[in-house]
Write a protein that holds these residues in place. Structure first.
Motif, mmCIF file in Angstrom:
data_model
loop_
_atom_site.group_PDB
_atom_site.id
_atom_site.type_symbol
_atom_site.label_atom_id
_atom_site.label_comp_id
_atom_site.label_asym_id
_atom_site.label_seq_id
_atom_site.Cartn_x
_atom_site.Cartn_y
_atom_site.Cartn_z
ATOM 1 N N ARG A 35 0.846 -1.212 0.000
ATOM 2 C CA ARG A 35 0.000 0.000 0.000
ATOM 3 C C ARG A 35 0.873 1.250 0.000
ATOM 4 N NH1 ARG A 35 -3.530 -2.781 3.548
ATOM 5 N NH2 ARG A 35 -2.541 -1.788 5.352
ATOM 6 N N ARG A 36 1.975 1.221 0.751
ATOM 7 C CA ARG A 36 2.874 2.377 0.772
ATOM 8 C C ARG A 36 3.506 2.612 -0.603
ATOM 9 N NH1 ARG A 36 6.487 0.965 5.889
ATOM 10 N NH2 ARG A 36 7.924 2.429 4.868
ATOM 11 N N VAL A 37 3.876 1.521 -1.276
ATOM 12 C CA VAL A 37 4.416 1.646 -2.628
ATOM 13 C C VAL A 37 3.366 2.235 -3.569
ATOM 14 C CG1 VAL A 37 5.268 0.368 -4.635
ATOM 15 C CG2 VAL A 37 6.086 -0.225 -2.341
ATOM 16 N N ALA A 38 2.129 1.759 -3.460
ATOM 17 C CA ALA A 38 1.042 2.259 -4.311
ATOM 18 C C ALA A 38 0.770 3.735 -4.057
ATOM 19 C CB ALA A 38 -0.222 1.435 -4.072
ATOM 20 N N THR A 39 0.869 4.153 -2.782
ATOM 21 C CA THR A 39 0.631 5.561 -2.443
ATOM 22 C C THR A 39 1.666 6.468 -3.102
ATOM 23 O OG1 THR A 39 -0.340 4.922 -0.315
ATOM 24 C CG2 THR A 39 0.385 7.209 -0.544
ATOM 25 N N VAL A 40 2.933 6.058 -3.044
ATOM 26 C CA VAL A 40 3.985 6.843 -3.696
ATOM 27 C C VAL A 40 3.763 6.865 -5.206
ATOM 28 C CG1 VAL A 40 6.460 6.994 -4.155
ATOM 29 C CG2 VAL A 40 5.659 6.343 -1.876
ATOM 30 N N PHE A 41 3.425 5.728 -5.764
ATOM 31 C CA PHE A 41 3.226 5.626 -7.218
ATOM 32 C C PHE A 41 2.087 6.532 -7.663
ATOM 33 C CE2 PHE A 41 4.642 3.165 -10.802
ATOM 34 C CZ PHE A 41 3.599 3.212 -11.698
ATOM 35 N N ASP A 42 1.002 6.564 -6.894
ATOM 36 C CA ASP A 42 -0.166 7.363 -7.280
ATOM 37 C C ASP A 42 0.104 8.860 -7.216
ATOM 38 O OD1 ASP A 42 -1.605 5.104 -7.783
ATOM 39 O OD2 ASP A 42 -2.631 5.072 -5.848
ATOM 40 N N GLN A 43 1.134 9.280 -6.481
ATOM 41 C CA GLN A 43 1.458 10.703 -6.419
ATOM 42 C C GLN A 43 2.104 11.212 -7.701
ATOM 43 O OE1 GLN A 43 3.064 10.946 -1.913
ATOM 44 N NE2 GLN A 43 2.831 12.901 -2.921
ATOM 45 N N ARG A 44 2.633 10.311 -8.500
ATOM 46 C CA ARG A 44 3.328 10.720 -9.720
ATOM 47 C C ARG A 44 2.673 10.211 -11.001
ATOM 48 N NH1 ARG A 44 5.499 14.270 -7.607
ATOM 49 N NH2 ARG A 44 7.720 14.668 -7.287
ATOM 50 N N VAL A 45 2.078 9.027 -10.954
ATOM 51 C CA VAL A 45 1.542 8.399 -12.167
ATOM 52 C C VAL A 45 0.027 8.285 -12.042
ATOM 53 C CG1 VAL A 45 1.620 6.396 -13.690
ATOM 54 C CG2 VAL A 45 3.679 7.103 -12.457
ATOM 55 N N VAL A 46 -0.680 8.778 -13.048
ATOM 56 C CA VAL A 46 -2.143 8.730 -13.060
ATOM 57 C C VAL A 46 -2.600 7.510 -13.852
ATOM 58 C CG1 VAL A 46 -4.256 9.952 -13.683
ATOM 59 C CG2 VAL A 46 -2.250 11.239 -12.931
ATOM 60 N N LYS A 76 6.769 6.295 -19.028
ATOM 61 C CA LYS A 76 7.688 5.188 -18.766
ATOM 62 C C LYS A 76 8.804 5.627 -17.815
ATOM 63 C CE LYS A 76 8.731 4.423 -23.103
ATOM 64 N NZ LYS A 76 7.879 5.415 -23.784
ATOM 65 N N THR A 77 9.454 6.748 -18.150
ATOM 66 C CA THR A 77 10.539 7.243 -17.299
ATOM 67 C C THR A 77 10.017 7.676 -15.941
ATOM 68 O OG1 THR A 77 11.729 7.990 -19.273
ATOM 69 C CG2 THR A 77 12.423 8.905 -17.153
ATOM 70 N N THR A 78 8.880 8.348 -15.923
ATOM 71 C CA THR A 78 8.289 8.786 -14.656
ATOM 72 C C THR A 78 7.968 7.599 -13.763
ATOM 73 O OG1 THR A 78 7.328 10.724 -15.730
ATOM 74 C CG2 THR A 78 6.380 10.069 -13.615
ATOM 75 N N ALA A 79 7.434 6.545 -14.344
ATOM 76 C CA ALA A 79 7.097 5.354 -13.561
ATOM 77 C C ALA A 79 8.348 4.716 -12.969
ATOM 78 C CB ALA A 79 6.355 4.346 -14.436
ATOM 79 N N ALA A 80 9.435 4.664 -13.750
ATOM 80 C CA ALA A 80 10.679 4.083 -13.249
ATOM 81 C C ALA A 80 11.247 4.907 -12.096
ATOM 82 C CB ALA A 80 11.697 3.981 -14.382
ATOM 83 N N GLU A 81 11.274 6.222 -12.257
ATOM 84 C CA GLU A 81 11.774 7.097 -11.195
ATOM 85 C C GLU A 81 10.905 6.990 -9.942
ATOM 86 O OE1 GLU A 81 11.668 10.846 -13.146
ATOM 87 O OE2 GLU A 81 13.688 10.663 -13.987
ATOM 88 N N THR A 82 9.592 6.874 -10.141
ATOM 89 C CA THR A 82 8.677 6.788 -9.001
ATOM 90 C C THR A 82 8.855 5.470 -8.263
ATOM 91 O OG1 THR A 82 7.090 8.145 -10.214
ATOM 92 C CG2 THR A 82 6.267 6.965 -8.294
ATOM 93 N N LEU A 83 9.066 4.385 -8.998
ATOM 94 C CA LEU A 83 9.293 3.097 -8.341
ATOM 95 C C LEU A 83 10.553 3.152 -7.481
ATOM 96 C CD1 LEU A 83 8.331 0.137 -8.054
ATOM 97 C CD2 LEU A 83 9.896 -0.424 -9.929
ATOM 98 N N ALA A 84 11.605 3.783 -8.002
ATOM 99 C CA ALA A 84 12.837 3.925 -7.220
ATOM 100 C C ALA A 84 12.586 4.750 -5.965
ATOM 101 C CB ALA A 84 13.926 4.566 -8.075
ATOM 102 N N ALA A 85 11.791 5.820 -6.098
ATOM 103 C CA ALA A 85 11.470 6.639 -4.929
ATOM 104 C C ALA A 85 10.623 5.871 -3.928
ATOM 105 C CB ALA A 85 10.738 7.909 -5.372
ATOM 106 N N ALA A 86 9.766 4.950 -4.423
ATOM 107 C CA ALA A 86 8.873 4.197 -3.542
ATOM 108 C C ALA A 86 9.617 3.161 -2.709
ATOM 109 C CB ALA A 86 7.787 3.506 -4.366
ATOM 110 N N VAL A 87 10.777 2.716 -3.184
ATOM 111 C CA VAL A 87 11.517 1.689 -2.445
ATOM 112 C C VAL A 87 12.789 2.248 -1.813
ATOM 113 C CG1 VAL A 87 10.623 -0.138 -3.924
ATOM 114 C CG2 VAL A 87 12.814 0.903 -4.479
#
Length: 332
Positions: free
Chosen positions: A21-32, A61-72
Motif C-alpha cells: 500500500r505504501r508503494v502504491a501511495t507513492v506511485f499514485d502521487q506521480r503516475v495517473v 515510462k521514465t516517470t514510472a521508473a523514477e517513481t518506483l525507485a522513490a517508492a523503495v
C-alpha cells in the motif's frame, strides 16, 4: 521450507499488504492511472526480475521508473541509449591516476538498485550484450576484477515501437531474459484530465510526501514470493500452456504452426509461475490460483513467441495467439 512450498503466516501477509500500500501511495502521487503498469513493475521487483516497457513517447515510462525507485528508497540511474554508447559507459572503467601511477576503478551507472535503460534498441549490439550480461550474472567485470551489483537489482528497459530507423532490434534470445514485457496504452480521457489538473496546480512536480519502503522491506517481499505455494496441478497447467505454445501440448491449437515459428522456452514457464506468485502476494494470498497465471499471460509470453512471416504480414498480434493457447488448455 523450500521455495514455493508455503510457510507464510497471516502476519507476513498483513505486513506485505502494508508495504505494498505504501508503494502504491507513492506511485499514485506521480503516475495517473496505469494500474497494469504498476502491477507489472511491482511484480517484477518482488520476483527479482527485469522488465521491458514498450510504448509511444510520453506515456510515463521514465516517470514510472523514477517513481518506483522513490517508492523503495533505492538508488536510481538513468542511461539514455544512443548508437555511440559503449559498454564501458554503463559497466564502468579503469582510470589511470598520473599522480599515484596507478589505476582506479570508476563504477558505471549500472551499479544501482534500479536502472532505467531508455530506448535500449538505440544502443549497439555490443552494448546491449554487456547490459544483458550484467542483468543475468548480477555482476560486472572491470580490469579482471568482479564487482557485485546491488541487491535488490532491477533493470527497466524501454523501447519505442515507432521510428525504427537506426535502431538495433533486440534478438529473441535477449528479449527472453526480460521477465515481462509491458505494452503501455494511451490513458483514458478522465485520467488525462487529471494529468492536466496536476500539472496546472503544481502537484505533479511537488515533492513526494508518502513514506517509501526500505530495501530490507523489498528483500522481505522477495522472500515472501519465494514461499508462495504452487500446487502441482498449477505447475502442470503452466507446462501444458507452454507446450501448447510450441504447437504441442495435450490439446494442440489447430493451425498454430502457421503463426508461431518458435514457442516459449522453459524460462517462460518459470516466469509464469514467478509472476503468478507475485500476484498472489499482492492479492493477500499464500498460494497461487489459476487466475493468477491467466492474468500474467500477455506480459509474460508476448515477447517469447516468435511469429512466422505470414503472421507478421497479416498483423496477427501475439496477444491473439496467447489467448487461443489459453483457451485450448483446460483450467485445473
Amino acid at each position: 521450507m523450500s521455495a514455493g512450498e508455503g510457510g507464510i503466516t497471516p502476519a507476513d501477509l498483513d505486513t506485505a499488504s502494508t508495504l505494498l500500500r505504501r508503494v502504491a501511495t507513492v506511485f499514485d502521487q506521480r503516475v495517473v492511472g496505469q494500474e497494469s503498469l504498476r502491477t507489472a513493475l511491482v511484480s517484477t521487483l518482488i520476483t527479482g526480475g527485469h522488465i521491458l516497457l514498450e510504448s509511444v513517447p510520453g506515456l510515463a515510462k521514465t516517470t514510472a521508473a523514477e517513481t518506483l525507485a522513490a517508492a523503495v528508497g533505492g538508488s536510481f540511474h538513468r542511461i539514455q541509449c544512443t548508437p555511440d554508447l559503449m559498454p564501458n559507459d554503463i559497466v564502468g572503467t579503469q582510470i589511470y591516476n598520473y599522480g599515484e601511477g596507478s589505476f582506479t576503478t570508476q563504477l558505471g551507472p549500472v551499479h544501482a538498485n534500479l536502472v532505467l535503460l531508455d530506448e535500449i534498441n538505440r544502443s549497439s549490439a555490443k552494448t546491449q550484450s554487456a547490459m544483458l550480461e550484467a542483468m543475468q550474472e548480477r555482476q560486472t567485470s572491470i580490469g579482471g576484477v568482479e564487482y557485485r551489483l546491488p541487491d535488490p537489482f532491477m533493470v527497466l528497459a524501454t523501447q519505442n515501437p515507432i521510428e525504427e530507423e537506426g535502431t538495433y532490434v533486440l534478438p529473441e534470445a535477449q528479449m527472453d531474459r526480460f521477465l515481462v514485457k509491458e505494452v503501455l496504452t494511451y490513458p483514458a480521457a478522465n485520467h488525462e484530465v487529471e494529468i492536466l489538473e496536476r500539472v496546472a496546480s503544481g502537484r505533479q512536480s511537488a515533492p513526494i510526501t508518502a513514506e517509501p519502503v526500505s530495501l530490507d522491506d523489498v528483500r522481505f517481499l522477495q522472500g515472501l514470493v519465494d514461499d508462495v505455494y504452487v500446487d502441482a496441478s498449477i505447475k502442470r497447467y503452466i507446462v501444458d500452456v507452454v507446450n501448447t505454445s510450441r504447437c504441442g501440448g495435450p490439446r494442440p491449437v489447430p493451425g498454430l504452426s502457421a503463426h508461431v515459428r518458435v514457442g516459449a522456452s522453459p524460462r517462460g514457464s518459470i516466469a509464469l509461475m514467478r509472476v503468478a506468485q507475485a500476484l498472489a502476494v499482492q492479492a493477500g494470498r499464500s498460494f497461487v490460483v489459476p487466475d493468477d497465471v491467466k492474468a500474467t499471460r500477455h506480459a509474460v509470453l508476448r515477447h517469447r513467441l516468435v511469429r512466422t512471416f505470414d503472421a507478421l504480414a497479416n498483423n496477427v498480434q501475439p496477444e491473439q495467439l496467447i489467448d487461443a493457447i489459453f483457451d485450448a488448455v483446460p483450467t485445473p
